[in-house]
Design a protein around this motif. Sequence first.
Motif, PDB file in Angstrom:
ATOM      1  N   LEU A 169      34.745  32.381  40.882  1.00  0.00           N
ATOM      2  CA  LEU A 169      35.793  33.404  40.878  1.00  0.00           C
ATOM      3  C   LEU A 169      36.188  33.910  42.190  1.00  0.00           C
ATOM      4  O   LEU A 169      37.268  34.165  42.470  1.00  0.00           O
ATOM      5  CB  LEU A 169      35.324  34.510  39.766  1.00  0.00           C
ATOM      6  N   LEU A 170      35.093  34.226  43.033  1.00  0.00           N
ATOM      7  CA  LEU A 170      35.436  34.711  44.265  1.00  0.00           C
ATOM      8  C   LEU A 170      35.986  33.547  45.128  1.00  0.00           C
ATOM      9  O   LEU A 170      36.977  33.816  45.825  1.00  0.00           O
ATOM     10  CB  LEU A 170      33.970  35.208  44.954  1.00  0.00           C
ATOM     11  N   GLY A 171      35.312  32.524  45.104  1.00  0.00           N
ATOM     12  CA  GLY A 171      35.930  31.424  45.871  1.00  0.00           C
ATOM     13  C   GLY A 171      37.489  31.072  45.271  1.00  0.00           C
ATOM     14  O   GLY A 171      38.252  30.789  46.217  1.00  0.00           O
ATOM     15  N   LEU A 172      37.926  31.298  44.169  1.00  0.00           N
ATOM     16  CA  LEU A 172      39.227  31.076  43.580  1.00  0.00           C
ATOM     17  C   LEU A 172      40.083  32.268  44.028  1.00  0.00           C
ATOM     18  O   LEU A 172      41.166  32.195  44.360  1.00  0.00           O
ATOM     19  CB  LEU A 172      39.523  30.990  42.082  1.00  0.00           C
ATOM     20  N   ALA A 173      39.618  33.342  44.072  1.00  0.00           N
ATOM     21  CA  ALA A 173      40.335  34.541  44.705  1.00  0.00           C
ATOM     22  C   ALA A 173      40.777  34.209  46.028  1.00  0.00           C
ATOM     23  O   ALA A 173      41.933  34.555  46.512  1.00  0.00           O
ATOM     24  CB  ALA A 173      39.448  35.892  44.453  1.00  0.00           C
ATOM     25  N   VAL A 174      39.680  33.869  46.878  1.00  0.00           N
ATOM     26  CA  VAL A 174      40.253  33.804  48.368  1.00  0.00           C
ATOM     27  C   VAL A 174      41.014  32.311  48.261  1.00  0.00           C
ATOM     28  O   VAL A 174      42.079  32.541  49.108  1.00  0.00           O
ATOM     29  CB  VAL A 174      38.981  33.170  49.061  1.00  0.00           C
ATOM     30  N   GLY A 175      40.925  31.549  47.412  1.00  0.00           N
ATOM     31  CA  GLY A 175      42.020  30.485  47.129  1.00  0.00           C
ATOM     32  C   GLY A 175      43.574  30.749  47.042  1.00  0.00           C
ATOM     33  O   GLY A 175      44.448  30.038  47.180  1.00  0.00           O
ATOM     34  N   CYS A 176      43.458  32.203  46.591  1.00  0.00           N
ATOM     35  CA  CYS A 176      44.827  32.582  46.255  1.00  0.00           C
ATOM     36  C   CYS A 176      45.431  33.426  47.831  1.00  0.00           C
ATOM     37  O   CYS A 176      46.685  33.129  48.044  1.00  0.00           O
ATOM     38  CB  CYS A 176      44.875  33.823  45.211  1.00  0.00           C
ATOM     39  N   LYS A 177      44.417  34.254  48.159  1.00  0.00           N
ATOM     40  CA  LYS A 177      44.941  35.181  49.301  1.00  0.00           C
ATOM     41  C   LYS A 177      43.563  35.331  50.168  1.00  0.00           C
ATOM     42  O   LYS A 177      42.374  35.657  49.528  1.00  0.00           O
ATOM     43  CB  LYS A 177      45.422  36.184  49.250  1.00  0.00           C
ATOM     44  N   TRP A 178      43.452  35.030  51.582  1.00  0.00           N
ATOM     45  CA  TRP A 178      42.096  35.382  52.328  1.00  0.00           C
ATOM     46  C   TRP A 178      41.836  36.770  52.052  1.00  0.00           C
ATOM     47  O   TRP A 178      40.730  37.143  52.549  1.00  0.00           O
ATOM     48  CB  TRP A 178      42.750  35.020  53.704  1.00  0.00           C
ATOM     49  N   LEU A 179      42.670  37.814  51.820  1.00  0.00           N
ATOM     50  CA  LEU A 179      42.195  39.110  51.604  1.00  0.00           C
ATOM     51  C   LEU A 179      41.086  39.291  50.768  1.00  0.00           C
ATOM     52  O   LEU A 179      40.110  40.193  51.046  1.00  0.00           O
ATOM     53  CB  LEU A 179      43.484  40.060  51.043  1.00  0.00           C
TER      54      LEU A 179
END
Length: 413
Positions: A169-179
């Motif tokens: 889930l963390l990797g997918l969050a970064v896959g949306c925005k680098w923030l």
Amino acid sequence: MTALSTPAMLRRPLPLALLLFALAEALFLFRLSVPSIFVFDEVHYVPAARTLIALTGPANIEHPLLGKSLIAFGMLLFGDTPFGWRVMSTLAGSVTCVAIFATTWLVTCRRRPSLVAAALTLLGFTLYVQARIAMLDGFMLAFLSSAIAMMAWTLRRGGWWRWIAAAVLLGLAVGCKWLAAPYVAFAAAAFILFKRADPRRFPGLPVWLALAVLGIVSLLAYFATFAPAFFYQVEPLTLARLIPFQFDMFERQTQVLPAHAYQSNWWTWPLLIRPIWYLYEPVDGTQRGILLIGNPLIMWGGLVAVAACWIGWVRNGSPRLFAAAWLWTGSLAIWAVIPKSLGFYYYYFPSSVFLAVPLALMLDHWRSRWRHIDLAFVAAALALAIYFLPVLSAAPLPDGGAFRYWTWFSTWV
């Protein structure tokens, strides 16, 4: 309640979580197609989603692909229409609301503060606005808040599958925005701190192996979000270009941008000094407006709650107070060091949502003196939500000067 709660306790909130999801989704879907034109950054992300559907070539390369891919998925399901652009954002908003509920439940093991946190999340304005627009931030926060809830579950119950799910889930969050990238480091630091304070936490997960899994799995999940780019008709991505492409993105992210009327410094966001009008113009036959602003009661009251959590942690060393306080503090501190030439209030979106957790904890604590203070606070927040609703939902306004009803300060214009 023991530190390691029973599985039965963890199953009890599921019906409530499903009900919350349904209520949030109904709220976000109502009049979703209004306005019928692009709103704010939809002008960038909807064309990028169209490019992804056609796989013509790179577009909007300063951001990763997952958020734009989700917008494209909604368009494939419901057409290239305002509803199709925005429908996936509503699901992301509903997931975020449930994730805040779940996190608070796992922290408190109690229904009432968890429901208060969910209510404050819905009434905070920012989630409502971002759940009804085709932007990347809502998707990032949905994955990020879900990762936080999964980590809280892992803290109590352990289990490799929960830890791996949090990493994905963390990797997918970064896959949306680098923030979202700093939150991977936050997760690692939290694991070390909680594990050292009490080795019984995160049962079954050795420290260095767990950290290695966190890093590797989150990175693999992030890189997997670039899969569509390998099928572009023009300039398709290759494995050899995958890493260099990240540096191209970094250059775009850190370029110096021209001044903007709505720019603001990070330290002004908690004070609500400079919100943003996403829309204010005649459209669909009448004057309409969409103001991205936080609910003043929740935004300002949340600062008191964060301070109370920090003070409580200093006094008694409570891990849950530290986690609640750091969730907001860390999310804002990122912007003190991030290399951005301009700042905007919508960057505060994750922090504004995270305020619901310390607020719920503070109100629950104060119930020992004022029995219904949490309900009174939610009722007051609801009253403000009704008051601001016309300029949160693009409802018809009387005339071009109607903004004066909601702009309490000159900087809100």
